[in-house]
Design a protein around this motif. Structure first.
Motif, PDB file in Angstrom:
ATOM      1  N   UNK A   1      47.657  49.916  65.624  1.00  9.33           N
ATOM      2  CA  UNK A   1      47.853  51.167  65.971  1.00  9.33           C
ATOM      3  C   UNK A   1      47.054  52.069  65.098  1.00  9.33           C
ATOM      4  N   UNK A   2      47.059  51.907  63.999  1.00  9.71           N
ATOM      5  CA  UNK A   2      46.342  53.380  62.911  1.00  9.71           C
ATOM      6  C   UNK A   2      44.486  53.379  63.492  1.00  9.71           C
ATOM      7  N   UNK A   3      44.245  52.292  64.065  1.00 12.71           N
ATOM      8  CA  UNK A   3      43.319  52.507  64.663  1.00 12.71           C
ATOM      9  C   UNK A   3      42.830  53.427  65.857  1.00 12.71           C
ATOM     10  N   UNK A   4      44.397  53.529  66.771  1.00 11.76           N
ATOM     11  CA  UNK A   4      44.133  53.569  68.134  1.00 11.76           C
ATOM     12  C   UNK A   4      45.022  55.167  68.271  1.00 11.76           C
ATOM     13  N   UNK A   5      45.469  55.653  65.888  1.00 13.65           N
ATOM     14  CA  UNK A   5      45.558  57.208  65.955  1.00 13.65           C
ATOM     15  C   UNK A   5      44.362  57.051  66.059  1.00 13.65           C
ATOM     16  N   UNK A   6      43.576  57.283  64.924  1.00 12.44           N
ATOM     17  CA  UNK A   6      42.139  57.585  64.814  1.00 12.44           C
ATOM     18  C   UNK A   6      41.233  57.949  65.887  1.00 12.44           C
TER      19      UNK A   6
ATOM     20  N   UNK B   1      42.054  50.010  75.446  1.00 13.83           N
ATOM     21  CA  UNK B   1      42.022  48.528  75.534  1.00 13.83           C
ATOM     22  C   UNK B   1      42.471  48.373  74.334  1.00 13.83           C
ATOM     23  N   UNK B   2      43.413  49.515  73.597  1.00 19.29           N
ATOM     24  CA  UNK B   2      43.628  49.367  72.153  1.00 19.29           C
ATOM     25  C   UNK B   2      45.170  49.197  72.043  1.00 19.29           C
ATOM     26  N   UNK B   3      45.183  50.251  72.503  1.00 18.26           N
ATOM     27  CA  UNK B   3      46.743  50.876  72.997  1.00 18.26           C
ATOM     28  C   UNK B   3      47.606  49.808  72.975  1.00 18.26           C
ATOM     29  N   UNK B   4      47.491  49.347  74.277  1.00 18.52           N
ATOM     30  CA  UNK B   4      48.148  47.795  74.760  1.00 18.52           C
ATOM     31  C   UNK B   4      48.336  46.096  73.930  1.00 18.52           C
ATOM     32  N   UNK B   5      47.177  46.311  73.138  1.00 21.56           N
ATOM     33  CA  UNK B   5      47.386  45.720  71.792  1.00 21.56           C
ATOM     34  C   UNK B   5      48.320  45.305  70.942  1.00 21.56           C
ATOM     35  N   UNK B   6      47.636  47.173  70.553  1.00 20.03           N
ATOM     36  CA  UNK B   6      48.796  47.012  69.870  1.00 20.03           C
ATOM     37  C   UNK B   6      50.210  47.256  69.744  1.00 20.03           C
ATOM     38  N   UNK B   7      50.635  47.515  71.716  1.00 21.27           N
ATOM     39  CA  UNK B   7      51.927  48.047  71.486  1.00 21.27           C
ATOM     40  C   UNK B   7      52.815  45.737  71.254  1.00 21.27           C
ATOM     41  N   UNK B   8      51.578  45.427  72.340  1.00 19.44           N
ATOM     42  CA  UNK B   8      51.813  44.347  72.714  1.00 19.44           C
ATOM     43  C   UNK B   8      52.066  42.752  71.331  1.00 19.44           C
ATOM     44  N   UNK B   9      51.352  43.358  70.194  1.00 24.08           N
ATOM     45  CA  UNK B   9      51.572  42.280  68.977  1.00 24.08           C
ATOM     46  C   UNK B   9      52.958  43.341  68.264  1.00 24.08           C
ATOM     47  N   UNK B  10      53.102  44.318  68.507  1.00 26.83           N
ATOM     48  CA  UNK B  10      54.162  44.811  67.512  1.00 26.83           C
ATOM     49  C   UNK B  10      55.235  44.380  68.403  1.00 26.83           C
ATOM     50  N   UNK B  11      55.388  45.161  69.703  1.00 26.57           N
ATOM     51  CA  UNK B  11      56.703  44.205  70.381  1.00 26.57           C
ATOM     52  C   UNK B  11      56.910  42.420  70.099  1.00 26.57           C
ATOM     53  N   UNK B  12      55.720  41.332  70.590  1.00 29.51           N
ATOM     54  CA  UNK B  12      55.928  40.455  70.818  1.00 29.51           C
ATOM     55  C   UNK B  12      55.073  39.774  69.434  1.00 29.51           C
ATOM     56  N   UNK B  13      54.473  39.848  68.977  1.00 30.52           N
ATOM     57  CA  UNK B  13      53.984  39.312  67.785  1.00 30.52           C
ATOM     58  C   UNK B  13      55.027  39.843  66.505  1.00 30.52           C
TER      59      UNK B  13
END
Length: 140
Positions: free
Chosen positions: A32-37, A54-66
């Motif tokens: 998420x920090x990378x996406x913000x930068x 591609x990073x934004x959905x990875x961030x949201x899925x990682x925070x929500x699911x992981x």
């Protein structure tokens, strides 16, 4: 003298989910920090698989699911055993739940940056991963 009942719980599965939640929380929030930068410095979109799209959905899925998903499992495994005053029915099913969930997270972490998605907001994972989610939740 009164008889005091003694109960033993499976705290290993609780600890495993706690450690996994912390681990994936750091990963998800770092992405998420990378996406913000990348929003501030577009030159950080180095390759297609590391681009914001591609990073934004990875961030949201990682925070929500992981991160949150592992935290939910941890809380349920901790509290349910104490509420019912018994161990979980099967330690093996608990391990299937744990390792299955981690495998789903890894599958998402591989497919999302590659652009292999269903392109539905917050439901990006492809159907084989969705089936694995259903199997893991049923084992749970």
């Amino acid at each position: 003298m009164s008889n005091v009942e003694q109960f033993s719980y499976d705290n290993k599965i609780v600890r495993d989910f706690a450690v996994a939640s912390a681990f994936w929380g750091v990963i998800g929030m770092s992405v998420g920090l990378l996406a913000a930068f990348q929003l501030v410095f577009p030159e950080l979109n180095l390759t297609a698989w590391l681009s914001f799209g591609r990073i934004r959905p990875l961030h949201t899925n990682a925070v929500i699911f992981a991160f949150v998903g592992n935290g939910i499992f941890m809380g349920v495994y901790y509290s349910l055993q104490r509420l019912l005053k018994t161990r979980m029915w099967s330690d093996k099913l608990s391990k299937v739940n744990f390792w299955g969930w981690q495998s789903i997270i890894v599958a998402a972490a591989i497919t999302l940056p590659m652009g292999i998605t269903s392109s539905k907001e917050y439901a990006e994972l492809e159907w084989p991963i969705d089936l694995a989610i259903a199997v893991v939740w049923i084992a749970f």
